[in-house]
Design a protein around this motif. Structure first.
Motif, PDB file in Angstrom:
ATOM      1  N   ALA A   6     -22.698  22.936 -34.258  1.00 55.06           N
ATOM      2  CA  ALA A   6     -24.125  23.255 -34.369  1.00 55.06           C
ATOM      3  C   ALA A   6     -24.303  24.765 -34.316  1.00 55.06           C
ATOM      4  CB  ALA A   6     -24.902  22.575 -33.256  1.00 55.06           C
ATOM      5  N   PHE A   7     -25.128  25.246 -35.228  1.00 60.33           N
ATOM      6  CA  PHE A   7     -25.382  26.687 -35.346  1.00 60.33           C
ATOM      7  C   PHE A   7     -26.759  26.992 -34.746  1.00 60.33           C
ATOM      8  CE2 PHE A   7     -22.013  27.943 -38.365  1.00 60.33           C
ATOM      9  CZ  PHE A   7     -21.568  26.694 -38.788  1.00 60.33           C
ATOM     10  N   PRO A   8     -26.916  28.171 -34.135  1.00 63.59           N
ATOM     11  CA  PRO A   8     -28.201  28.512 -33.517  1.00 63.59           C
ATOM     12  C   PRO A   8     -29.224  28.996 -34.550  1.00 63.59           C
ATOM     13  CG  PRO A   8     -26.629  30.280 -33.159  1.00 63.59           C
ATOM     14  CD  PRO A   8     -25.887  29.199 -33.906  1.00 63.59           C
ATOM     15  N   VAL A   9     -29.603  28.119 -35.456  1.00 62.45           N
ATOM     16  CA  VAL A   9     -30.556  28.432 -36.525  1.00 62.45           C
ATOM     17  C   VAL A   9     -31.500  27.232 -36.680  1.00 62.45           C
ATOM     18  CG1 VAL A   9     -28.934  29.926 -37.773  1.00 62.45           C
ATOM     19  CG2 VAL A   9     -29.008  27.505 -38.328  1.00 62.45           C
ATOM     20  N   SER A  10     -32.587  27.429 -37.431  1.00 58.42           N
ATOM     21  CA  SER A  10     -33.510  26.307 -37.605  1.00 58.42           C
ATOM     22  C   SER A  10     -33.488  25.760 -39.029  1.00 58.42           C
ATOM     23  CB  SER A  10     -34.932  26.724 -37.234  1.00 58.42           C
ATOM     24  OG  SER A  10     -35.278  27.862 -37.977  1.00 58.42           O
ATOM     25  N   ASP A  11     -32.745  26.430 -39.903  1.00 53.32           N
ATOM     26  CA  ASP A  11     -32.683  26.016 -41.312  1.00 53.32           C
ATOM     27  C   ASP A  11     -31.215  26.107 -41.734  1.00 53.32           C
ATOM     28  OD1 ASP A  11     -32.534  26.140 -44.135  1.00 53.32           O
ATOM     29  OD2 ASP A  11     -34.563  26.965 -44.268  1.00 53.32           O
ATOM     30  N   TYR A  12     -30.676  25.026 -42.277  1.00 55.29           N
ATOM     31  CA  TYR A  12     -29.236  24.999 -42.584  1.00 55.29           C
ATOM     32  C   TYR A  12     -28.825  26.103 -43.556  1.00 55.29           C
ATOM     33  CZ  TYR A  12     -29.649  23.206 -47.342  1.00 55.29           C
ATOM     34  OH  TYR A  12     -29.908  23.110 -48.682  1.00 55.29           O
ATOM     35  N   ARG A  13     -29.780  26.564 -44.367  1.00 57.97           N
ATOM     36  CA  ARG A  13     -29.425  27.567 -45.373  1.00 57.97           C
ATOM     37  C   ARG A  13     -28.967  28.876 -44.732  1.00 57.97           C
ATOM     38  NH1 ARG A  13     -34.667  26.918 -49.034  1.00 57.97           N
ATOM     39  NH2 ARG A  13     -35.503  27.209 -46.939  1.00 57.97           N
ATOM     40  N   ASP A  14     -29.387  29.111 -43.467  1.00 58.33           N
ATOM     41  CA  ASP A  14     -28.939  30.325 -42.767  1.00 58.33           C
ATOM     42  C   ASP A  14     -27.423  30.351 -42.575  1.00 58.33           C
ATOM     43  OD1 ASP A  14     -31.436  31.392 -42.606  1.00 58.33           O
ATOM     44  OD2 ASP A  14     -31.811  30.740 -40.539  1.00 58.33           O
ATOM     45  N   ILE A  15     -26.815  29.175 -42.516  1.00 61.48           N
ATOM     46  CA  ILE A  15     -25.358  29.133 -42.278  1.00 61.48           C
ATOM     47  C   ILE A  15     -24.638  29.862 -43.416  1.00 61.48           C
ATOM     48  CG2 ILE A  15     -23.345  27.604 -42.044  1.00 61.48           C
ATOM     49  CD1 ILE A  15     -25.356  25.411 -41.025  1.00 61.48           C
ATOM     50  N   VAL A  16     -25.063  29.576 -44.649  1.00 57.82           N
ATOM     51  CA  VAL A  16     -24.426  30.201 -45.817  1.00 57.82           C
ATOM     52  C   VAL A  16     -24.990  31.611 -46.040  1.00 57.82           C
ATOM     53  CG1 VAL A  16     -24.004  29.972 -48.307  1.00 57.82           C
ATOM     54  CG2 VAL A  16     -23.970  27.936 -46.844  1.00 57.82           C
ATOM     55  N   TYR A  17     -26.291  31.748 -45.755  1.00 58.26           N
ATOM     56  CA  TYR A  17     -26.977  33.038 -45.963  1.00 58.26           C
ATOM     57  C   TYR A  17     -26.331  34.155 -45.137  1.00 58.26           C
ATOM     58  CZ  TYR A  17     -30.888  36.346 -45.269  1.00 58.26           C
ATOM     59  OH  TYR A  17     -31.672  37.448 -45.147  1.00 58.26           O
ATOM     60  N   TYR A  18     -25.924  33.865 -43.916  1.00 57.31           N
ATOM     61  CA  TYR A  18     -25.267  34.900 -43.088  1.00 57.31           C
ATOM     62  C   TYR A  18     -23.798  35.078 -43.447  1.00 57.31           C
ATOM     63  CZ  TYR A  18     -29.502  35.191 -40.271  1.00 57.31           C
ATOM     64  OH  TYR A  18     -30.799  35.393 -39.862  1.00 57.31           O
ATOM     65  N   GLN A  19     -23.367  34.429 -44.507  1.00 58.25           N
ATOM     66  CA  GLN A  19     -22.056  34.662 -45.116  1.00 58.25           C
ATOM     67  C   GLN A  19     -20.884  34.429 -44.168  1.00 58.25           C
ATOM     68  OE1 GLN A  19     -22.899  38.664 -46.768  1.00 58.25           O
ATOM     69  NE2 GLN A  19     -22.915  37.640 -48.755  1.00 58.25           N
ATOM     70  N   GLY A  20     -21.084  33.527 -43.227  1.00 54.81           N
ATOM     71  CA  GLY A  20     -19.980  33.149 -42.353  1.00 54.81           C
ATOM     72  C   GLY A  20     -19.910  33.951 -41.065  1.00 54.81           C
ATOM     73  N   LYS A  21     -20.722  35.009 -40.969  1.00 55.77           N
ATOM     74  CA  LYS A  21     -20.736  35.828 -39.746  1.00 55.77           C
ATOM     75  C   LYS A  21     -21.312  35.014 -38.582  1.00 55.77           C
ATOM     76  CE  LYS A  21     -21.415  39.853 -37.408  1.00 55.77           C
ATOM     77  NZ  LYS A  21     -20.310  40.613 -36.844  1.00 55.77           N
ATOM     78  N   MET A  22     -22.294  34.180 -38.901  1.00 52.71           N
ATOM     79  CA  MET A  22     -22.908  33.320 -37.883  1.00 52.71           C
ATOM     80  C   MET A  22     -21.970  32.146 -37.606  1.00 52.71           C
ATOM     81  SD  MET A  22     -25.746  32.008 -36.351  1.00 52.71           S
ATOM     82  CE  MET A  22     -27.157  32.752 -37.163  1.00 52.71           C
ATOM     83  N   LYS A  23     -21.516  32.058 -36.377  1.00 53.86           N
ATOM     84  CA  LYS A  23     -20.586  30.985 -36.013  1.00 53.86           C
ATOM     85  C   LYS A  23     -21.334  29.901 -35.236  1.00 53.86           C
ATOM     86  CE  LYS A  23     -16.992  33.234 -37.549  1.00 53.86           C
ATOM     87  NZ  LYS A  23     -16.719  33.047 -38.972  1.00 53.86           N
ATOM     88  N   PRO A  24     -20.809  28.685 -35.228  1.00 56.84           N
ATOM     89  CA  PRO A  24     -21.447  27.654 -34.408  1.00 56.84           C
ATOM     90  C   PRO A  24     -21.316  28.010 -32.934  1.00 56.84           C
ATOM     91  CG  PRO A  24     -19.360  26.859 -35.307  1.00 56.84           C
ATOM     92  CD  PRO A  24     -19.609  28.193 -35.924  1.00 56.84           C
ATOM     93  N   ASP A  25     -22.373  27.769 -32.153  1.00 60.22           N
ATOM     94  CA  ASP A  25     -22.229  27.991 -30.706  1.00 60.22           C
ATOM     95  C   ASP A  25     -21.994  26.682 -29.959  1.00 60.22           C
ATOM     96  OD1 ASP A  25     -24.803  27.069 -30.974  1.00 60.22           O
ATOM     97  OD2 ASP A  25     -25.711  28.570 -29.660  1.00 60.22           O
ATOM     98  N   ILE A  26     -22.109  25.562 -30.670  1.00 57.14           N
ATOM     99  CA  ILE A  26     -21.768  24.269 -30.062  1.00 57.14           C
ATOM    100  C   ILE A  26     -20.660  23.639 -30.913  1.00 57.14           C
ATOM    101  CG2 ILE A  26     -22.624  21.981 -29.379  1.00 57.14           C
ATOM    102  CD1 ILE A  26     -24.270  24.156 -28.068  1.00 57.14           C
ATOM    103  N   ILE A  27     -19.562  23.310 -30.275  1.00 60.92           N
ATOM    104  CA  ILE A  27     -18.465  22.648 -30.988  1.00 60.92           C
ATOM    105  C   ILE A  27     -18.080  21.414 -30.184  1.00 60.92           C
ATOM    106  CG2 ILE A  27     -16.064  22.885 -31.781  1.00 60.92           C
ATOM    107  CD1 ILE A  27     -16.909  26.063 -31.628  1.00 60.92           C
ATOM    108  N   MET A  28     -18.137  20.263 -30.832  1.00 59.29           N
ATOM    109  CA  MET A  28     -17.732  19.022 -30.164  1.00 59.29           C
ATOM    110  C   MET A  28     -16.563  18.412 -30.910  1.00 59.29           C
ATOM    111  SD  MET A  28     -20.826  16.690 -28.918  1.00 59.29           S
ATOM    112  CE  MET A  28     -20.903  16.617 -27.152  1.00 59.29           C
ATOM    113  N   LYS A  29     -15.525  18.071 -30.172  1.00 54.90           N
ATOM    114  CA  LYS A  29     -14.375  17.403 -30.783  1.00 54.90           C
ATOM    115  C   LYS A  29     -14.234  16.036 -30.135  1.00 54.90           C
ATOM    116  CE  LYS A  29     -10.798  16.673 -33.213  1.00 54.90           C
ATOM    117  NZ  LYS A  29     -10.902  16.398 -34.644  1.00 54.90           N
ATOM    118  N   LYS A  30     -14.301  15.005 -30.924  1.00 56.98           N
ATOM    119  CA  LYS A  30     -14.284  13.624 -30.422  1.00 56.98           C
ATOM    120  C   LYS A  30     -15.241  13.470 -29.241  1.00 56.98           C
ATOM    121  CE  LYS A  30      -9.545  12.852 -31.900  1.00 56.98           C
ATOM    122  NZ  LYS A  30      -8.208  13.230 -31.493  1.00 56.98           N
TER     123      LYS A  30
END
Ligand code: NIG
Ligand code: FE
Length: 415
Positions: free
Chosen positions: A384-408
């Motif tokens: 999960a990324f700290p944004v409100s619109d999924y397009r920001d994930i690509v818009y920030y060109q990968g600089k924005m990393k997820p702050d929540i990571i869940m594995k299994k």
């Protein structure tokens, strides 16, 4: 049965459900669930719904509620389907030589390149190799990569190829990330092998691959088909034999010269990776097959060469996965999100195509059917990324990393 975990709220959940495996994707084909939570049990998702619908399914004091602060957008944990992170030593000297004008193939011919990493990897102790690889695997996980493929191929003799695969297995068992191992003993002809390229491949088929099967170290065999490695005929021969032994076939194809992707199609490989110089002819062949094209933009950035023609590849009706190719030579960066976003800008990929290439379509390149899509029954691998619109994930060109990571279903705490 374990206790349940309810995680949320997410402003948007990009599920990747019902995204076609092949062909171009419009952003409006993304299945987006607004304002939802995810319910998890035994490492799997059991429901994605509103808080009101899910709150009755958790029991106070028994189950766990993980509440996010601030806006978040969730998507499947990223999948990196092509890496070489098991190695020792650095190739910064090769990099400096390339910057001053020498080519990748020239450096290899002068004793740098893959062979120098082979020497360093053979000389490294088990512990050094383990720690190096473990650190890189953790770095992938902290960036949101919850599954990664890792190749051998920097040992090129029976004993040390098995050692690399054992190290990868140990890390898979001890690190939260899932590692899928691939035997790449056919990376290049080792300088100390007494015989021809064909004889080396015969040697691997007789002495290494059966042992890999016996020890259950990998079910995937990869070969580098290229001028300074193996010919198309040799590749065809090797992969047919490997398939007879039960391996899935993978090809390092069309990086500097064509030939590899045609072999991939002929043997029914799972994927053809690189494809920087793939032309219309190969694209037409790939489009008629089930081979997944895997682009490695990190190798283009590392070598200063053109990206694979992925726009054409998708428009022809192929699938497309993207991988980091993290390795000490051509792709030292190891950041799949940055690289997929860069590829997307230059090749005009939609946001949907970029995100599918590192999730659902990357899972297909590893033949994994239990991840890459957020849906009931799948592994709870979620970022999960700290944004409100999924397009920001690509818009920030990968600089924005997820702050929540869940594995299994387990929260990964970043260091
Ligand atoms: O995928 N192309 C061949 N193999 C790797 C690079 C290996 C190396 O240079 O160490 C690749 O780019
Ligand atoms: Fe590679």
């Amino acid at each position: 049965m374990d206790n349940k975990i309810l995680v949320g709220p997410f402003r948007q959940i990009i599920t990747m459900d019902e995204v076609p495996l092949k062909g171009p994707l419009h952003d409006n084909q993304l299945h987006i669930i607004e304002s939802a939570w995810i319910l998890i049990q035994d490492g799997k998702m059991i429901s994605i719904d509103s808080y009101n619908k899910l709150k009755n399914k958790v029991v106070d004091g028994k189950d766990e509620i993980q509440q996010m602060n601030g806006d978040h957008v969730a998507m499947p944990g990223m999948i990196d389907p092509h890496t070489h992170i098991c190695y020792a030593g650095s190739r910064s000297n090769d990099y400096a030589l390339r910057l001053s004008g020498m080519s990748y193939l020239e450096i290899a011919a002068r004793g740098g390149g893959i062979w120098s990493t082979v020497t360093n990897t053979r000389n490294a102790s088990d512990e050094t190799l383990y720690l190096n690889t473990h650190t890189r695997a953790s770095s992938l996980l902290n960036d949101g990569v919850t599954t990664a493929e890792v190749k051998s191929g920097y040992a090129l003799n029976v004993e040390d190829e098995l050692r690399m695969l054992e190290v990868i297995k140990r890390i898979n068992d001890s690190n939260e990330i899932d590692l899928v191992s691939t035997c790449l003993a056919a990376h290049t002809l080792p300088k100390d092998f007494q015989g021809s390229a064909k004889q080396y491949l015969e040697f691997l088929i007789k002495n290494l691959l059966p042992e890999v099967v016996k020890r259950k170290l990998s079910s995937r065999a990869d070969i580098y088909i290229e001028k300074n490695a193996f010919s198309a005929d040799e590749g065809l021969f090797y992969l047919k034999e490997a398939k007879n032994l039960g391996f899935d076939a993978i090809v390092h194809a069309d990086q500097f010269t064509t030939g590899g992707s045609e072999v991939a199609v002929e043997v029914g490989a799972v994927s053809a990776d690189h494809l920087e110089v793939t032309s219309d002819r190969e694209i037409a062949l790939l489009a008629r097959s089930d081979v997944i094209p895997v682009s490695l933009p990190g190798a283009s950035i590392g070598l200063g060469v053109s990206f694979a023609p992925v726009r054409k590849i998708l428009d022809a009706g192929c699938s497309l996965a993207v991988a980091s190719d993290w390795n000490p030579g051509s792709a030292p960066m190891g950041d799949i999100l940055v690289q997929a976003c860069m590829l997307g800008v230059y090749e005009h990929l939609t946001m949907a195509e970029t995100l599918a290439s590192i999730t659902y379509r990357a899972a297909a390149a590893l033949r994994l059917r239990d991840r890459g899509i957020l849906k009931k029954g799948n592994q709870a691998d979620i970022v999960a990324f700290p944004v409100s619109d999924y397009r920001d994930i690509v818009y920030y060109q990968g600089k924005m990393k997820p702050d929540i990571i869940m594995k299994k279903g387990k929260l990964i705490h970043k260091p």
